[in-house]
Motif scaffolding. Structure first.
Motif, PDB file in Angstrom:
ATOM      1  N   LEU B 157       0.825  -1.209   0.000  1.00 51.67           N
ATOM      2  CA  LEU B 157       0.000   0.000   0.000  1.00 51.67           C
ATOM      3  C   LEU B 157       0.859   1.258   0.000  1.00 51.67           C
ATOM      4  O   LEU B 157       0.681   2.152  -0.824  1.00 51.67           O
ATOM      5  CB  LEU B 157      -0.924  -0.030   1.225  1.00 51.67           C
ATOM      6  N   LEU B 160       2.980   1.827  -3.214  1.00 53.36           N
ATOM      7  CA  LEU B 160       2.230   2.297  -4.377  1.00 53.36           C
ATOM      8  C   LEU B 160       1.650   3.683  -4.140  1.00 53.36           C
ATOM      9  O   LEU B 160       1.532   4.475  -5.070  1.00 53.36           O
ATOM     10  CB  LEU B 160       1.123   1.300  -4.733  1.00 53.36           C
ATOM     11  N   LEU B 161       1.309   3.989  -2.892  1.00 53.77           N
ATOM     12  CA  LEU B 161       0.833   5.343  -2.588  1.00 53.77           C
ATOM     13  C   LEU B 161       1.923   6.342  -2.932  1.00 53.77           C
ATOM     14  O   LEU B 161       1.666   7.396  -3.511  1.00 53.77           O
ATOM     15  CB  LEU B 161       0.478   5.460  -1.104  1.00 53.77           C
ATOM     16  N   ALA B 164       2.073   6.707  -6.650  1.00 53.91           N
ATOM     17  CA  ALA B 164       0.941   7.491  -7.137  1.00 53.91           C
ATOM     18  C   ALA B 164       1.177   8.972  -6.868  1.00 53.91           C
ATOM     19  O   ALA B 164       0.853   9.828  -7.697  1.00 53.91           O
ATOM     20  CB  ALA B 164      -0.345   7.026  -6.471  1.00 53.91           C
ATOM     21  N   MET B 165       1.759   9.271  -5.709  1.00 51.48           N
ATOM     22  CA  MET B 165       2.006  10.680  -5.388  1.00 51.48           C
ATOM     23  C   MET B 165       3.075  11.266  -6.302  1.00 51.48           C
ATOM     24  O   MET B 165       2.992  12.429  -6.691  1.00 51.48           O
ATOM     25  CB  MET B 165       2.373  10.821  -3.921  1.00 51.48           C
ATOM     26  N   ILE B 167       3.579  10.313  -9.388  1.00 48.03           N
ATOM     27  CA  ILE B 167       2.910  10.512 -10.676  1.00 48.03           C
ATOM     28  C   ILE B 167       2.069  11.783 -10.639  1.00 48.03           C
ATOM     29  O   ILE B 167       2.088  12.599 -11.559  1.00 48.03           O
ATOM     30  CB  ILE B 167       2.044   9.292 -11.015  1.00 48.03           C
ATOM     31  N   ARG B 168       1.370  11.955  -9.528  1.00 45.83           N
ATOM     32  CA  ARG B 168       0.501  13.123  -9.416  1.00 45.83           C
ATOM     33  C   ARG B 168       1.320  14.415  -9.411  1.00 45.83           C
ATOM     34  O   ARG B 168       0.947  15.405 -10.026  1.00 45.83           O
ATOM     35  CB  ARG B 168      -0.317  13.021  -8.128  1.00 45.83           C
ATOM     36  N   ARG B 171       2.493  15.250 -12.829  1.00 49.75           N
ATOM     37  CA  ARG B 171       1.418  15.814 -13.641  1.00 49.75           C
ATOM     38  C   ARG B 171       1.169  17.274 -13.267  1.00 49.75           C
ATOM     39  O   ARG B 171       1.030  18.133 -14.144  1.00 49.75           O
ATOM     40  CB  ARG B 171       0.142  15.002 -13.426  1.00 49.75           C
ATOM     41  N   GLN B 191      -2.455   7.996 -16.226  1.00 53.23           N
ATOM     42  CA  GLN B 191      -1.651   7.862 -15.014  1.00 53.23           C
ATOM     43  C   GLN B 191      -2.052   6.622 -14.227  1.00 53.23           C
ATOM     44  O   GLN B 191      -1.209   5.894 -13.710  1.00 53.23           O
ATOM     45  CB  GLN B 191      -1.805   9.118 -14.161  1.00 53.23           C
ATOM     46  N   ILE B 192      -3.347   6.383 -14.142  1.00 57.15           N
ATOM     47  CA  ILE B 192      -3.791   5.169 -13.452  1.00 57.15           C
ATOM     48  C   ILE B 192      -3.312   3.941 -14.216  1.00 57.15           C
ATOM     49  O   ILE B 192      -2.862   2.961 -13.624  1.00 57.15           O
ATOM     50  CB  ILE B 192      -5.322   5.168 -13.300  1.00 57.15           C
ATOM     51  N   MET B 194      -0.647   3.736 -16.042  1.00 55.80           N
ATOM     52  CA  MET B 194       0.786   3.613 -15.764  1.00 55.80           C
ATOM     53  C   MET B 194       1.008   2.936 -14.414  1.00 55.80           C
ATOM     54  O   MET B 194       1.848   2.039 -14.269  1.00 55.80           O
ATOM     55  CB  MET B 194       1.386   5.023 -15.745  1.00 55.80           C
ATOM     56  N   LEU B 195       0.233   3.387 -13.441  1.00 52.78           N
ATOM     57  CA  LEU B 195       0.345   2.802 -12.102  1.00 52.78           C
ATOM     58  C   LEU B 195       0.000   1.313 -12.146  1.00 52.78           C
ATOM     59  O   LEU B 195       0.654   0.488 -11.502  1.00 52.78           O
ATOM     60  CB  LEU B 195      -0.611   3.534 -11.158  1.00 52.78           C
ATOM     61  N   LEU B 196      -0.999   0.976 -12.955  1.00 48.53           N
ATOM     62  CA  LEU B 196      -1.397  -0.432 -13.071  1.00 48.53           C
ATOM     63  C   LEU B 196      -0.264  -1.250 -13.694  1.00 48.53           C
ATOM     64  O   LEU B 196       0.054  -2.348 -13.231  1.00 48.53           O
ATOM     65  CB  LEU B 196      -2.668  -0.534 -13.917  1.00 48.53           C
TER      66      LEU B 196
END
Lengths: 333, 248
Positions: B157, B160-161, B164-165, B167-168, B171, B191-192, B194-196
């Motif tokens: 968790l 990946l958090l 994700a941050m 990536i955000r 952006r 972006q999602i 990419m995360l996947l």
């Protein structure tokens, strides 16, 4: 995109227990099915995908100025993993949300697993399988994802009023509550459907084959919706929403109200009572109730109009941008 | 967001922290069940606050944290409860001759229960480390495969958090939070996606690493919890406490 986690306090122990038993039963079945098709590398995959759904919620999607939503992921998991594994993953997500973030009560876990896990996963997957067939075109894939996500989410959300009603702690006209949840989740499901489709399309484009069995289904699709697709889905949702709002505003009494009326019972509120305190209290109640009955109709009418206008505005804005982009591209070329 | 942002209090030490996870899980279950078994128009008395808040204070969890967290997850319940006075016009007699509309009493009752239930849940979550909690759940009979899921989820968790941050942030650095709506939606979905992709590749690597370490489908636990007399005492005291409150 927006998870309505049930709280303990809206349930009675009997209803909570009932849904715990039902959900536990389905989970045991799902565990057995996943265990039977035991592919060793699916176990870490499932766990990590659970973490992925959490992390993906960090990425915002603007809706109207000032508001944004995020990805829910339930139906995407079902499409990627199949309903059994997806239900397990959603359950683990809901348990973490409950135990670490305290979102959704411990006793309400049964209902939350049912509403947000089991219903979207099984119903969504079944619809997707039915509609997508083996090698769907882009349009057909979009339609399948759209219907699966929308119906899965709305059906799950519609369970909330039913559970609350079964508990009987919260008194509200059943059909209004139901319609409000359905209407809200039609919008939520629309956003979720678009994101789900875009994500699948993106992964298929950049890493064909990574999605395993799903890749075969979607390889023909480009992952681009096109304006027609978006407009069509907006139109469908607007129509459904219009139906919901019209129903909400209609003067037709609740099924329950009409039953009590037919049996000659009077609603508790009107129960003859000459007590002065009570009548005074009733008057006070009438004044303090922000929106007495008769105003609800117009309010919902206004809300419906506002929603429709917002949708038209969104579509118009999208069109204008698109045209501008197209012109920009043309002039650059 | 880092690890200790969410469950930092679970890593402190106090008599409450040292209780077996099973005792705390069962106690919170019993307490919550009694809390929601109260009739519709009954507002829980102040005595109900004793158990969760004693646990919180004794364990050194700041009440500010509890309040903030409760507010954070309250919108759905609050929105719903706001409608109770509109729809529920029945009259309820409180003490003596005081009579009020049922909707207000029901709303107050649900809100008080919500605050108490949240306090109990926070008392459980912020005095028990998540791995201990999972061990407790496993030993209370939660299926192995589900506990395994939870272990993986928890392990990845925060990783990946973080991604994700990143990536955000990347952006935001590029679009400054502006741009056409359709464009941003497509970007967000990318972006999602990419995360996947990263997630799926991570799962592959994890699986290989696990096999290299001799993973055979079970996860060994280093530190099995031990049920001590304190745990009996705590659980029994809780049961007596709620029984007295509810039925006496």
């Amino acid at each position: 995109m927006l998870a309505m986690h049930m709280a303990n306090e809206l349930l009675t122990p009997v209803v909570a227990l009932l849904f715990m038993v039902v959900s536990a039963g389905v989970l045991m079945l799902a565990s057995a099915r996943v265990g039977a098709s035991f592919e060793q590398d699916r176990i870490p995959l499932m766990g990590v995908l659970g973490a992925f759904v959490f992390a993906a919620q960090m990425i915002n999607f603007p809706i109207l100025p000032g508001t944004s939503g995020h990805f829910g992921g339930g139906v995407l998991l079902a499409i990627l993993l199949g309903p059994h594994a997806a239900t397990l993953v959603m359950t683990s997500i809901l348990i973490v949300q409950c135990l670490i973030f305290q979102d959704g009560g411990l006793l309400a876990l049964g209902t939350n697993v049912f509403n947000l896990g089991i219903v979207p996963a099984y119903l969504g997957y079944a619809l997707f399988r039915l509609m997508a067939g083996l090698r769907p075109s882009g349009g057909r894939l979009y339609a399948s994802v759209f219907v699966a996500t929308l119906v899965g989410m709305v059906a799950g959300a519609a369970m909330v009023p039913i559970e609350v009603r079964l508990s009987g702690l919260f008194v509200a006209p059943m059909h209004k509550f139901l319609l409000a949840m359905i209407g809200l989740h039609l919008l939520v499901g629309l956003g979720e459907a678009i994101i789900t489709f875009l994500v699948i399309g993106y992964v298929v484009r950049v890493r064909p084959g990574l999605l395993g069995p799903v890749a075969d289904r979607v390889s023909a699709a480009t992952g681009k919706i096109g304006l027609k697709g978006v407009l069509a889905s907006f139109f469908v949702v607007a129509l459904l929403l219009g139906g919901v709002v019209a129903h909400w505003a209609s003067e037709a009494p609740d099924a329950l109200e009409s039953i009590t009326a037919a049996e000659g019972h009077q609603p508790a509120m009107v129960a003859a009572n000459e007590n002065e305190t009570i009548s005074r209290a009733t008057a006070w109640q009438e004044r303090t109730a922000l929106l007495p009955d008769y105003r609800w109709t117009s309010l919902s009418g206004i809300a419906g109009t506002a929603l429709t206008l917002a949708m038209v505005w969104l579509v118009g804005r999208g069109l204008a941008r698109r045209r501008k982009e197209a012109q920009g591209v043309a002039s650059r070329e | 967001m880092h690890h200790h942002y969410i469950d930092r209090f679970a890593y402190q030490d106090s008599p409450i922290h040292r209780l077996d996870a099973r005792a705390k899980i069962l106690a919170v279950l019993v307490y919550s069940t009694v809390l929601i078994s109260l009739p519709r128009y009954v507002i829980p008395s102040a005595w109900y606050a004793v158990l969760p808040f004693t646990m919180l204070v004794w364990a050194g969890v700041p009440l500010r944290f509890v309040a903030k967290h409760t507010l954070l997850v309250s919108p759905f319940v609050v929105c719903l409860v706001a409608f109770a006075p509109v729809f529920d016009r029945s009259l309820v007699r409180l003490h003596g001759t005081w009579t009020v509309a049922g909707g207000w009493v029901a709303a107050a009752s649900i809100l008080v229960r919500f605050v108490l239930g949240m306090a109990a849940l926070i008392a459980l979550a912020s005095t028990t480390r998540f791995p201990d909690l999972l061990r407790g759940l496993r030993r209370l009979g939660v299926p192995h495969i589900l506990v395994l899921q939870l272990q993986f989820l928890y392990r990845y968790l925060f990783l990946l958090l973080d991604q994700a941050m990143h990536i955000r942030q990347a952006r935001t650095a590029r679009d400054a939070g502006k741009g056409p709506l359709a464009w941003r939606w497509r970007g967000g979905a990318g972006q999602i996606g990419m995360l996947l992709v990263r997630t799926l590749e991570q799962a592959d690597r994890t699986h290989m690493a696990m096999l290299a370490r001799g993973y055979d489908g079970t996860i060994q636990m280093v530190r099995p919890g031990r049920w001590r007399q304190h745990d009996w005492a705590f659980l029994l005291a809780t049961i007596v406490y709620v029984t007295v409150l509810r039925w006496w």
